[in-house]
Design a protein around this motif. Structure first.
Motif, PDB file in Angstrom:
ATOM      1  N   LYS A 135     -44.955   3.625  51.311  1.00  0.00           N
ATOM      2  CA  LYS A 135     -44.933   4.485  50.122  1.00  0.00           C
ATOM      3  C   LYS A 135     -46.344   4.688  49.581  1.00  0.00           C
ATOM      4  CE  LYS A 135     -40.372   2.876  48.563  1.00  0.00           C
ATOM      5  NZ  LYS A 135     -40.215   1.773  49.547  1.00  0.00           N
ATOM      6  N   PRO A 136     -46.647   5.892  49.111  1.00  0.00           N
ATOM      7  CA  PRO A 136     -47.946   6.122  48.472  1.00  0.00           C
ATOM      8  C   PRO A 136     -48.011   5.433  47.108  1.00  0.00           C
ATOM      9  CG  PRO A 136     -46.573   8.080  48.304  1.00  0.00           C
ATOM     10  CD  PRO A 136     -45.834   7.122  49.194  1.00  0.00           C
ATOM     11  N   GLU A 137     -49.198   5.310  46.559  1.00  0.00           N
ATOM     12  CA  GLU A 137     -49.397   4.586  45.304  1.00  0.00           C
ATOM     13  C   GLU A 137     -48.568   5.170  44.159  1.00  0.00           C
ATOM     14  OE1 GLU A 137     -50.944   1.837  44.667  1.00  0.00           O
ATOM     15  OE2 GLU A 137     -51.611   1.565  46.742  1.00  0.00           O
ATOM     16  N   TRP A 138     -48.371   6.491  44.166  1.00  0.00           N
ATOM     17  CA  TRP A 138     -47.719   7.124  43.020  1.00  0.00           C
ATOM     18  C   TRP A 138     -46.210   6.856  42.940  1.00  0.00           C
ATOM     19  CZ3 TRP A 138     -49.833  10.689  46.784  1.00  0.00           C
ATOM     20  CH2 TRP A 138     -48.873  11.311  47.597  1.00  0.00           C
ATOM     21  N   ILE A 139     -45.654   6.194  43.911  1.00  0.00           N
ATOM     22  CA  ILE A 139     -44.202   5.999  43.896  1.00  0.00           C
ATOM     23  C   ILE A 139     -43.798   4.527  43.887  1.00  0.00           C
ATOM     24  CG2 ILE A 139     -43.640   5.911  46.359  1.00  0.00           C
ATOM     25  CD1 ILE A 139     -41.516   8.112  45.704  1.00  0.00           C
ATOM     26  N   ARG A 140     -44.741   3.629  43.761  1.00  0.00           N
ATOM     27  CA  ARG A 140     -44.419   2.206  43.763  1.00  0.00           C
ATOM     28  C   ARG A 140     -44.045   1.727  42.366  1.00  0.00           C
ATOM     29  NH1 ARG A 140     -49.143  -0.016  47.874  1.00  0.00           N
ATOM     30  NH2 ARG A 140     -48.694   1.480  49.522  1.00  0.00           N
ATOM     31  N   VAL A 141     -43.069   0.824  42.320  1.00  0.00           N
ATOM     32  CA  VAL A 141     -42.635   0.259  41.041  1.00  0.00           C
ATOM     33  C   VAL A 141     -42.558  -1.261  41.159  1.00  0.00           C
ATOM     34  CG1 VAL A 141     -41.341   2.290  40.300  1.00  0.00           C
ATOM     35  CG2 VAL A 141     -40.200   0.542  41.670  1.00  0.00           C
ATOM     36  N   SER A 162     -27.514  19.719  38.332  1.00  0.00           N
ATOM     37  CA  SER A 162     -27.507  19.387  39.753  1.00  0.00           C
ATOM     38  C   SER A 162     -28.880  18.870  40.149  1.00  0.00           C
ATOM     39  CB  SER A 162     -27.133  20.602  40.605  1.00  0.00           C
ATOM     40  OG  SER A 162     -26.912  20.220  41.955  1.00  0.00           O
ATOM     41  N   GLY A 163     -28.901  18.123  41.247  1.00  0.00           N
ATOM     42  CA  GLY A 163     -30.167  17.553  41.683  1.00  0.00           C
ATOM     43  C   GLY A 163     -30.322  17.551  43.182  1.00  0.00           C
ATOM     44  N   ILE A 164     -31.568  17.508  43.621  1.00  0.00           N
ATOM     45  CA  ILE A 164     -31.873  17.425  45.043  1.00  0.00           C
ATOM     46  C   ILE A 164     -32.964  16.390  45.281  1.00  0.00           C
ATOM     47  CG2 ILE A 164     -31.244  19.817  45.514  1.00  0.00           C
ATOM     48  CD1 ILE A 164     -34.317  20.380  45.732  1.00  0.00           C
ATOM     49  N   MET A 165     -33.044  15.948  46.537  1.00  0.00           N
ATOM     50  CA  MET A 165     -34.145  15.116  47.009  1.00  0.00           C
ATOM     51  C   MET A 165     -35.053  15.988  47.867  1.00  0.00           C
ATOM     52  SD  MET A 165     -31.727  12.041  48.413  1.00  0.00           S
ATOM     53  CE  MET A 165     -30.734  13.271  49.262  1.00  0.00           C
ATOM     54  N   VAL A 166     -36.330  15.718  47.812  1.00  0.00           N
ATOM     55  CA  VAL A 166     -37.263  16.376  48.726  1.00  0.00           C
ATOM     56  C   VAL A 166     -37.930  15.320  49.588  1.00  0.00           C
ATOM     57  CG1 VAL A 166     -37.657  18.447  47.340  1.00  0.00           C
ATOM     58  CG2 VAL A 166     -39.013  16.393  46.885  1.00  0.00           C
ATOM     59  N   GLY A 167     -38.543  15.785  50.673  1.00  0.00           N
ATOM     60  CA  GLY A 167     -39.110  14.858  51.647  1.00  0.00           C
ATOM     61  C   GLY A 167     -38.226  14.682  52.857  1.00  0.00           C
ATOM     62  N   LEU A 168     -37.185  15.552  52.966  1.00  0.00           N
ATOM     63  CA  LEU A 168     -36.248  15.491  54.088  1.00  0.00           C
ATOM     64  C   LEU A 168     -36.497  16.596  55.113  1.00  0.00           C
ATOM     65  CD1 LEU A 168     -33.080  14.680  51.992  1.00  0.00           C
ATOM     66  CD2 LEU A 168     -33.905  13.281  53.892  1.00  0.00           C
ATOM     67  N   TYR A 191     -37.053  11.630  48.140  1.00  0.00           N
ATOM     68  CA  TYR A 191     -36.142  10.805  48.944  1.00  0.00           C
ATOM     69  C   TYR A 191     -36.872   9.564  49.429  1.00  0.00           C
ATOM     70  CZ  TYR A 191     -33.659   9.107  53.067  1.00  0.00           C
ATOM     71  OH  TYR A 191     -33.036   8.302  53.992  1.00  0.00           O
ATOM     72  N   LEU A 192     -36.186   8.410  49.302  1.00  0.00           N
ATOM     73  CA  LEU A 192     -36.705   7.141  49.820  1.00  0.00           C
ATOM     74  C   LEU A 192     -35.695   6.584  50.805  1.00  0.00           C
ATOM     75  CD1 LEU A 192     -38.025   5.555  46.499  1.00  0.00           C
ATOM     76  CD2 LEU A 192     -39.341   6.766  48.247  1.00  0.00           C
ATOM     77  N   ALA A 210     -34.862   9.480  58.125  1.00  0.00           N
ATOM     78  CA  ALA A 210     -36.271   9.176  57.894  1.00  0.00           C
ATOM     79  C   ALA A 210     -36.841  10.036  56.769  1.00  0.00           C
ATOM     80  CB  ALA A 210     -37.070   9.421  59.169  1.00  0.00           C
ATOM     81  N   VAL A 211     -37.848   9.493  56.086  1.00  0.00           N
ATOM     82  CA  VAL A 211     -38.655  10.308  55.178  1.00  0.00           C
ATOM     83  C   VAL A 211     -39.586  11.153  56.035  1.00  0.00           C
ATOM     84  CG1 VAL A 211     -40.437  10.285  53.394  1.00  0.00           C
ATOM     85  CG2 VAL A 211     -38.574   8.612  53.312  1.00  0.00           C
ATOM     86  N   ILE A 212     -39.459  12.461  55.913  1.00  0.00           N
ATOM     87  CA  ILE A 212     -40.326  13.352  56.701  1.00  0.00           C
ATOM     88  C   ILE A 212     -41.701  13.443  56.071  1.00  0.00           C
ATOM     89  CG2 ILE A 212     -40.565  15.657  57.696  1.00  0.00           C
ATOM     90  CD1 ILE A 212     -38.199  13.923  58.758  1.00  0.00           C
ATOM     91  N   ASP A 213     -41.736  13.531  54.737  1.00  0.00           N
ATOM     92  CA  ASP A 213     -43.020  13.518  54.044  1.00  0.00           C
ATOM     93  C   ASP A 213     -42.844  13.067  52.600  1.00  0.00           C
ATOM     94  OD1 ASP A 213     -41.888  15.770  52.816  1.00  0.00           O
ATOM     95  OD2 ASP A 213     -43.038  17.161  54.031  1.00  0.00           O
ATOM     96  N   PHE A 214     -43.930  12.578  52.027  1.00  0.00           N
ATOM     97  CA  PHE A 214     -43.965  12.234  50.608  1.00  0.00           C
ATOM     98  C   PHE A 214     -44.585  13.409  49.859  1.00  0.00           C
ATOM     99  CE2 PHE A 214     -43.699   7.906  52.375  1.00  0.00           C
ATOM    100  CZ  PHE A 214     -42.651   7.417  51.599  1.00  0.00           C
TER     101      PHE A 214
END
Length: 328
Positions: free
Chosen positions: A36-42, A229-235, A262-263, A271-275
């Motif tokens: 995961k990139p820095e901007w998505i870590r918790v 409604s909601g979606i995930m991106v990165g797929l 998407y994680l 798989a995560v295609i991209d962040f």
């Protein structure tokens, strides 16, 4: 983190055999989990508020999507005593490629669950609550009546709490949607999850245009209910596909759109295609507002129920401002 091949050794309520967490996903090839990139870590949750919320959930024998889906925001939300309750058990009849909820044959509905949810909402002092569920294709109404009973229990035990529901698609369940809408939740949420070109690999049990029609039908039945409604991106979706999805939702008069990263839960999941970068999320937010959504939440850590209470207040204010502008 629980892996696909981890088994659950205790028998579920009402009986049942030892089960594998995702039997349908065992035969999928392993995919590398990207760093995961820095901007998505918790940080891992450790606060007192988090522990108190976990205890309340446990005492009332409840399931939360926060835990089942491995939500990255659980520490922040539970610290504030915000939780999304997942009703009708923890076993889903579908095996979506992105989801970490157990797949298999569900148990019978718990008749005590509506009351347990109502009491937990009252004990936690929630101003706004989100209720979601697993898919229950095994039930004649997809669980619609159970949603109604949970809504009624909350209204009885915590009358000041506003209610947001995040429902399945009730595919091939005639009359189910109408039953739920008649209970008049404050927000009706149903997630598209991804763009239509991904449905066969990401959400194979669902139908994109059925979900669009479901949301449109809510507004036809009761225009006062907010839809979301909601979606995930990165797929692997393309930007133009996301923009078309926005247009499809607006054609159904959907009020609120959420977009999050998407994680990948395990190596057996898609798989995560991209962040997607924070700047790209900001661009999606700006574009969505230009298309007429009353509310948009787009960021790497955005989830359907994240900040739902604050967002509901903003959503209501946005509707009032729009109405005032139209009558001016």
């Amino acid at each position: 983190m629980v892996t696909i091949l981890d088994t659950i050794n205790d028998k579920p309520a009402g009986g049942g055999e030892k089960r594998v967490r995702h039997p349908e996903k065992q035969h999928r090839p392993d995919t590398e989990i990207k760093r995961k990139p820095e901007w998505i870590r918790v940080r891992a949750p450790t606060s007192r508020g988090y522990l108190e919320t976990r205890q309340i959930v446990k005492e009332h024998n409840l399931v939360t999507v926060c835990e089942e889906a491995g939500c990255p925001n659980i520490g922040e939300c539970w610290d504030k005593k915000h939780a999304t309750f997942m009703i009708m058990g923890e076993i889903c009849t579908r095996a979506c490629a992105f989801c970490n909820v157990i797949t298999g044959r569900p148990n019978a509905l718990d008749p005590e669950e509506p009351g347990n949810v109502g009491r937990a909402v009252r004990e936690m002092g929630l101003n706004h609550v989100v209720i979601t569920s697993v898919d229950r294709d095994d039930l004649d109404d997809g669980g619609a009546q159970h949603f109604v009973e949970v809504i009624e229990a909350i209204r009885t035990m915590a009358p000041g709490t506003t209610i947001e529901i995040l429902t399945p698609d009730f595919l091939r369940k005639p009359g189910a949607l109408e039953k739920v809408v008649a209970a008049r939740p404050d927000v009706f949420n149903h997630n598209l999850e991804t763009v239509p070109s991904n449905y066969l690999t990401v959400r194979p049990g669902a139908r994109y245009f059925h979900s669009i029609r479901l949301l449109q039908r809510v507004k036809e039945l009761d225009p006062t209910i907010f839809t979301k409604s909601g979606i995930m991106v990165g797929l692997g979706e393309k930007r133009n596909e996301v923009l078309q999805l926005m247009d499809d939702l607006r054609s159904a008069d959907v009020d609120f759109l959420t977009i999050g990263q998407y994680l990948q839960p395990t190596r057996k999941h898609h798989a995560v295609i991209d962040f997607v970068t924070p700047d790209a999320f900001k661009s999606y937010e700006t574009t969505a507002y230009s298309k007429g959504f009353l509310m948009v939440s787009a960021s790497p850590l955005t989830r359907s129920s994240h900040h739902a209470g604050e967002d509901f207040a903003r959503l209501r204010a946005a509707r009032e401002a729009k109405a005032a502008q139209q009558t001016a």
